[in-house]
Design a protein around this motif. Structure first.
Motif, PDB file in Angstrom:
ATOM      1  N   SER B  28       0.830  -1.199   0.000  1.00  0.00           N
ATOM      2  CA  SER B  28       0.000   0.000   0.000  1.00  0.00           C
ATOM      3  C   SER B  28       0.875   1.263   0.000  1.00  0.00           C
ATOM      4  O   SER B  28       0.682   2.190  -0.797  1.00  0.00           O
ATOM      5  CB  SER B  28      -0.905  -0.038   1.233  1.00  0.00           C
ATOM      6  N   GLN B 123      -5.457   1.142  -9.070  1.00  0.00           N
ATOM      7  CA  GLN B 123      -6.326  -0.039  -8.957  1.00  0.00           C
ATOM      8  C   GLN B 123      -5.518  -1.307  -8.683  1.00  0.00           C
ATOM      9  O   GLN B 123      -5.956  -2.181  -7.936  1.00  0.00           O
ATOM     10  CB  GLN B 123      -7.127  -0.219 -10.252  1.00  0.00           C
ATOM     11  N   HIS B 126      -4.684  -1.244  -5.071  1.00  0.00           N
ATOM     12  CA  HIS B 126      -5.845  -1.622  -4.263  1.00  0.00           C
ATOM     13  C   HIS B 126      -6.123  -3.119  -4.358  1.00  0.00           C
ATOM     14  O   HIS B 126      -6.418  -3.761  -3.352  1.00  0.00           O
ATOM     15  CB  HIS B 126      -7.075  -0.827  -4.717  1.00  0.00           C
ATOM     16  N   GLU B 129      -3.696  -4.916  -2.177  1.00  0.00           N
ATOM     17  CA  GLU B 129      -4.044  -4.792  -0.754  1.00  0.00           C
ATOM     18  C   GLU B 129      -5.205  -5.703  -0.380  1.00  0.00           C
ATOM     19  O   GLU B 129      -5.201  -6.344   0.666  1.00  0.00           O
ATOM     20  CB  GLU B 129      -4.479  -3.360  -0.451  1.00  0.00           C
ATOM     21  N   GLU B 130      -6.221  -5.720  -1.254  1.00  0.00           N
ATOM     22  CA  GLU B 130      -7.412  -6.514  -0.928  1.00  0.00           C
ATOM     23  C   GLU B 130      -7.105  -8.003  -0.955  1.00  0.00           C
ATOM     24  O   GLU B 130      -7.569  -8.772  -0.120  1.00  0.00           O
ATOM     25  CB  GLU B 130      -8.542  -6.180  -1.913  1.00  0.00           C
TER      26      GLU B 130
END
Lengths: 217, 217
Positions: B28, B123, B126, B129-130
């Motif tokens: 992140s 994106q 993200h 991270e997810e």
């Protein structure tokens, strides 16, 4: 005469050496396919990776079976666990040869390698072959001295890798973006291939000496 | 009450979850450093990778100690061996975050990301991270359903990765070779990061169900 148990351990060690041979051969052919834009050869490298994957799965299953059935201790236990790590490195090296072959296939009938970088890529291919051949010897003969030699070969690979980037970032570079992307990725595949070979050799050193030399990056 | 032995296994599981948190946080921050050309943040990501490496070495040592001292069988044995694989995946994910941060540092004070690719890289950050947050949950709760969800997230990552290449190979690309090389490598770091997270999740599925879903590429 060795007992059945140590024969199992030896068998695993033999498969690891065989895998080192297979992935070395795969990288050698992938390099040729890349330099000569040889689609047929690239396809063969891609198809043959299944054999490496099968050995990976078999060896992992066999190592696990030894752990379960034989409950090894001390050095034997360390050997089985270390084999599990080495087989993963070798499987990944097979993938990296496959990736090089896929770049060759993607650019066919052109070659992904501009003329001025042919010599560097050829040298990287040779360095990869030599380093994995040595890794195979390290596994087969538990040769700690040769394991340290691999580290030097890896420095050579890193130097060649830097040469690629210098060439691509020089004002004379006239091969455009697509070729630069191909070469940047291919360069990384060779460099990672050598890193995994070094990792295999370090695991053998750990097995033999009990000393770790594999501080992760 | 659990015995000391299962407490050891639980402790390893907790460290794996902690490592997933650390490498998620590292990726992140690396993404932010890359997008904002934030040198200080990049340096922190680079420095903090030592903590991940230390956890890797400790966990490996601890898992090995359990194997030696406790001679686990069946499911427990599988858990220890699987942990050894997962910790290697997580350590590698930390390296990949470090590599992203190093690209940010190399291009400072410029940003390595051209304006038209900011959204895609964001994106990808993200998605990374997810996917690692989910991998952490999969480890913590042995949630097989969520493990399958990760596969879909990985497809999203692959789609974003393809978008990067489409943008770089489009005739409109006006950012030159250096930016293309950076983006090609960064794209690969995100994609590999997601692959390792998927690999972690698959190992948990194997642990829980005994079924393998990790046919290597």
């Amino acid at each position: 005469m060795r007992d059945a148990y140590h024969e199992d351990l030896d068998a695993i060690s033999h498969v690891l050496v065989e895998m080192a041979n297979l992935v070395g051969s795969a990288m050698s052919r992938a390099t040729t396919a890349l330099l000569d834009a040889d689609l047929q050869l690239a396809e063969r490298v891609i198809a043959n990776d299944d054999a490496v994957d099968a050995l990976y799965r078999d060896t992992e299953a066999k190592a696990f079976e030894i752990l379960v059935r034989q409950q090894p201790v001390a050095t034997d236990l360390r050997q089985v666990v270390t084999s599990l790590r080495m087989v993963a490195d070798l499987e990944r090296m097979g993938d990296l040869a496959l990736h090089v072959a896929k770049v060759a296939r993607r650019r066919y009938p052109a070659s992904a390698v501009p003329p001025e970088l042919r010599a560097t890529i050829l040298q990287m291919g040779h360095a990869a072959e030599e380093i994995v051949a040595k890794a195979g010897s390290v596994i087969a003969r538990r040769d700690v001295d040769m394991a340290f030699e691999l580290e030097k070969d890896d420095d050579v690979m890193d130097g060649l890798h830097r040469q690629l980037f210098q060439a691509m970032l020089a004002p004379e570079w006239a091969n455009g973006v697509e070729a630069a992307i191909d070469i940047a990725l291919v360069g990384r595949y060779y460099e990672r291939f050598a890193d995994h070979a070094v990792s295999v050799a370090r695991r053998v050193v750990y097995l033999v000496t009990g000393e770790r030399h594999d501080a992760p990056a």
